[in-house]
Design a protein around this motif. Structure first.
Motif, PDB file in Angstrom:
ATOM      1  N   ASP A  36      43.133  38.852  24.749  1.00  0.00           N
ATOM      2  CA  ASP A  36      42.729  38.076  25.921  1.00  0.00           C
ATOM      3  C   ASP A  36      43.808  37.039  26.221  1.00  0.00           C
ATOM      4  O   ASP A  36      43.906  36.040  25.512  1.00  0.00           O
ATOM      5  N   PRO A  37      44.642  37.260  27.261  1.00  0.00           N
ATOM      6  CA  PRO A  37      45.721  36.317  27.566  1.00  0.00           C
ATOM      7  C   PRO A  37      45.237  34.902  27.877  1.00  0.00           C
ATOM      8  O   PRO A  37      46.028  33.958  27.803  1.00  0.00           O
ATOM      9  N   GLU A  38      43.953  34.740  28.201  1.00  0.00           N
ATOM     10  CA  GLU A  38      43.401  33.415  28.474  1.00  0.00           C
ATOM     11  C   GLU A  38      42.616  32.866  27.284  1.00  0.00           C
ATOM     12  O   GLU A  38      41.839  31.923  27.438  1.00  0.00           O
ATOM     13  N   ALA A  39      42.815  33.438  26.112  1.00  0.00           N
ATOM     14  CA  ALA A  39      42.103  32.970  24.916  1.00  0.00           C
ATOM     15  C   ALA A  39      42.449  31.521  24.617  1.00  0.00           C
ATOM     16  O   ALA A  39      43.538  31.040  24.942  1.00  0.00           O
ATOM     17  N   ARG A  40      41.499  30.829  23.992  1.00  0.00           N
ATOM     18  CA  ARG A  40      41.713  29.462  23.544  1.00  0.00           C
ATOM     19  C   ARG A  40      41.695  29.465  22.019  1.00  0.00           C
ATOM     20  O   ARG A  40      40.732  29.924  21.397  1.00  0.00           O
ATOM     21  N   ILE A  41      42.757  28.952  21.427  1.00  0.00           N
ATOM     22  CA  ILE A  41      42.888  28.964  19.974  1.00  0.00           C
ATOM     23  C   ILE A  41      43.422  27.624  19.493  1.00  0.00           C
ATOM     24  O   ILE A  41      44.416  27.119  20.022  1.00  0.00           O
ATOM     25  N   GLY A  56      38.994  25.925  12.684  1.00  0.00           N
ATOM     26  CA  GLY A  56      39.412  25.583  14.037  1.00  0.00           C
ATOM     27  C   GLY A  56      38.460  26.095  15.086  1.00  0.00           C
ATOM     28  O   GLY A  56      37.362  26.578  14.787  1.00  0.00           O
ATOM     29  N   GLU A  57      38.906  25.982  16.351  1.00  0.00           N
ATOM     30  CA  GLU A  57      38.058  26.264  17.494  1.00  0.00           C
ATOM     31  C   GLU A  57      38.673  27.375  18.331  1.00  0.00           C
ATOM     32  O   GLU A  57      39.885  27.355  18.599  1.00  0.00           O
ATOM     33  N   ILE A  58      37.847  28.305  18.786  1.00  0.00           N
ATOM     34  CA  ILE A  58      38.364  29.474  19.479  1.00  0.00           C
ATOM     35  C   ILE A  58      37.438  29.905  20.615  1.00  0.00           C
ATOM     36  O   ILE A  58      36.269  29.540  20.665  1.00  0.00           O
ATOM     37  N   ARG A  59      38.013  30.700  21.525  1.00  0.00           N
ATOM     38  CA  ARG A  59      37.261  31.418  22.547  1.00  0.00           C
ATOM     39  C   ARG A  59      38.112  32.606  22.947  1.00  0.00           C
ATOM     40  O   ARG A  59      39.290  32.435  23.269  1.00  0.00           O
ATOM     41  N   CYS A  60      37.550  33.807  22.919  1.00  0.00           N
ATOM     42  CA  CYS A  60      38.363  34.994  23.189  1.00  0.00           C
ATOM     43  C   CYS A  60      37.467  36.140  23.638  1.00  0.00           C
ATOM     44  O   CYS A  60      36.578  36.572  22.885  1.00  0.00           O
ATOM     45  N   LYS A  61      37.692  36.630  24.832  1.00  0.00           N
ATOM     46  CA  LYS A  61      36.900  37.740  25.353  1.00  0.00           C
ATOM     47  C   LYS A  61      37.063  38.971  24.457  1.00  0.00           C
ATOM     48  O   LYS A  61      38.175  39.326  24.071  1.00  0.00           O
ATOM     49  N   GLY A  62      35.935  39.576  24.137  1.00  0.00           N
ATOM     50  CA  GLY A  62      35.960  40.780  23.327  1.00  0.00           C
ATOM     51  C   GLY A  62      36.135  40.541  21.848  1.00  0.00           C
ATOM     52  O   GLY A  62      36.123  41.496  21.052  1.00  0.00           O
ATOM     53  N   VAL A  63      36.326  39.285  21.445  1.00  0.00           N
ATOM     54  CA  VAL A  63      36.479  38.956  20.028  1.00  0.00           C
ATOM     55  C   VAL A  63      35.430  37.933  19.607  1.00  0.00           C
ATOM     56  O   VAL A  63      34.691  38.134  18.643  1.00  0.00           O
ATOM     57  N   TYR A  64      35.366  36.817  20.329  1.00  0.00           N
ATOM     58  CA  TYR A  64      34.409  35.768  20.003  1.00  0.00           C
ATOM     59  C   TYR A  64      33.913  35.155  21.307  1.00  0.00           C
ATOM     60  O   TYR A  64      34.643  34.421  21.976  1.00  0.00           O
TER      61      TYR A  64
END
Length: 399
Positions: A36-41, A56-64
């Motif tokens: 996801d090119p717009e993922a937050r990591i 840590g903190e994350i957000r990722c389409k199709g993963v989390y």
């Protein structure tokens, strides 16, 4: 400015425990951006004896998404982390890529941070945090980097290449280097002290083994430094403690972001304090430091200065930088105020503008996490902030 002085920089190898942590954190960044090119990591790593911990903190389409992991995602992360440690070369009893205990404590990004960073309606994407970032360039080396750091990196890169190829089988992954150069008329002219501490195999802990290690490292010094630059033998220090058999995460804990001076300019320029590794490019600690280097390098490459420092500052949730500062250290051919006016017109210095201009939403970061983020040979493909494609535009803008 002083004309004649001594200056020192250090580097650490890919097997240094802090660098192991940095590479693992950027492995996670690359994995998520590949999905996801717009993922937050924002991934932090701790390494110690037979243990790796992620937090840590994350957000990722199709993963989390929505607080839940996609099927197989946790195993994919663990496999990627273990593979990174394997590539570094750790197969020791105290730290082995197959057997270390792995703990994944990544969780959802704060909704309040997301609210400030994400685009919505007429709101532009905001900075992921407040802070100050610096970029620097100098004409001391072909890559426009400080010579002390340039040679410190190159020494360890050569040693790592020889270890991986089998040319130096007595070397283990953990190592540190330090280069002190004499400057005359503000230019480096010779080394006055050289230091390498390198982990070695148990079979080389005797006197003959240590002599072989010393002779090998001295040969690397002679190959990497320009002719005539070597100091006297009593100013060359190889494993000055006597032995370095226990190293890596087994010898000392490693944490992401503890080698920020090694990552940047070796102390030759200011540092804003924020680490790079483990962060996606909405975090201006990373992306704004990259664009500041990009702008400073183009100023020097354009012949507008022989040294250039650029500072940017941001507020969390706000798109535009709060300030742009340029210092050419008395070497500039145009006023600094002119550069401060021109540079933001050539590159939009918002988080989104930086990411789009440099193409940062790609899985390109693991390779940055050892031997420096700047001045590297992989120009273009992996390190777009090292391009000098603004040179002609800059010259035209200040003409």
């Amino acid at each position: 400015m002083r004309s004649n002085y001594l200056f020192t920089s250090e580097s650490v190898s890919e097997g240094h425990p802090d660098k192991v942590a940095d590479q693992i954190s950027d492995t996670v960044v690359d994995l998520f951006l590949s999905k996801d090119p717009e993922a937050r990591i924002a991934c932090e790593t701790l390494t110690t004896t037979n243990m790796v911990v992620l937090a840590g903190e994350i957000r990722c389409k199709g993963v989390y998404e929505d607080g839940a992991w996609a099927e197989g995602a946790l195993q994919e992360i663990e496999d990627a982390v273990r593979n990174t440690v394997r590539e570094i070369g750790y197969e020791q009893s105290g730290f082995h890529w197959q057997t270390f205990t792995f703990s994944n404590n990544l969780h959802a990004q704060s909704a309040h941070i997301a609210m400030g960073v994400d685009e919505s309606g007429n709101k532009d994407e905001g900075a992921g945090d407040q802070g100050i970032m610096f970029g620097y360039a100098t004409d001391e080396t072909p890559g426009l980097m400080p010579a002390t750091l340039y040679y410190s990196h190159k020494i360890l890169e050569r040693m790592a290449a020889d270890r991986h190829s089998g040319a130096a089988p007595f070397l283990e992954p953990d190592a540190k280097s330090q280069v002190t150069l004499a400057y005359e008329n503000e230019k480096p002219v010779r080394a006055t002290a050289l230091v390498v501490s390198t982990q070695h195999g148990a079979d080389y802990s005797n006197e003959a083994g240590q002599a072989k290690v010393r002779d090998y490292v001295k040969g690397v010094f002679a190959e990497i430094l320009p002719d005539g630059w070597l100091p006297s033998d009593d100013k060359i220090y190889v494993n000055p403690t006597g032995l370095f058999e226990i190293g890596g995460p087994d010898g000392d804990a490693g944490v992401t972001g503890r080698k920020i001076i090694v990552d940047t300019y070796g102390g030759a320029a200011p540092h804003g304090g924020g680490a790079f590794s483990g962060k996606d490019p909405t975090k201006v600690d990373r992306s704004a430091a990259y664009v500041a280097r990009y702008l400073a390098k183009n100023v020097v490459a354009a012949g507008l200065a022989t040294r250039c420092t650029i500072q940017l500052s941001y507020a969390i949730g706000i798109a535009e930088p709060l300030s742009v500062y340029v210092d050419t250290h008395g070497t500039g051919t145009v006023p600094e105020a002119t550069l401060e006016e021109v540079l933001p017109k050539l590159v939009r210095l918002t988080p989104k503008g930086i990411r789009q201009h440099l193409g940062l939403n790609k899985p390109i970061y693991k390779k940055t996490a050892a031997y420096g983020h700047f001045g590297r040979d992989a120009e273009g493909e992996y390190f777009p902030w090292e391009r000098t494609d603004l040179v002609e535009k800059l010259k035209a803008a200040v003409a």
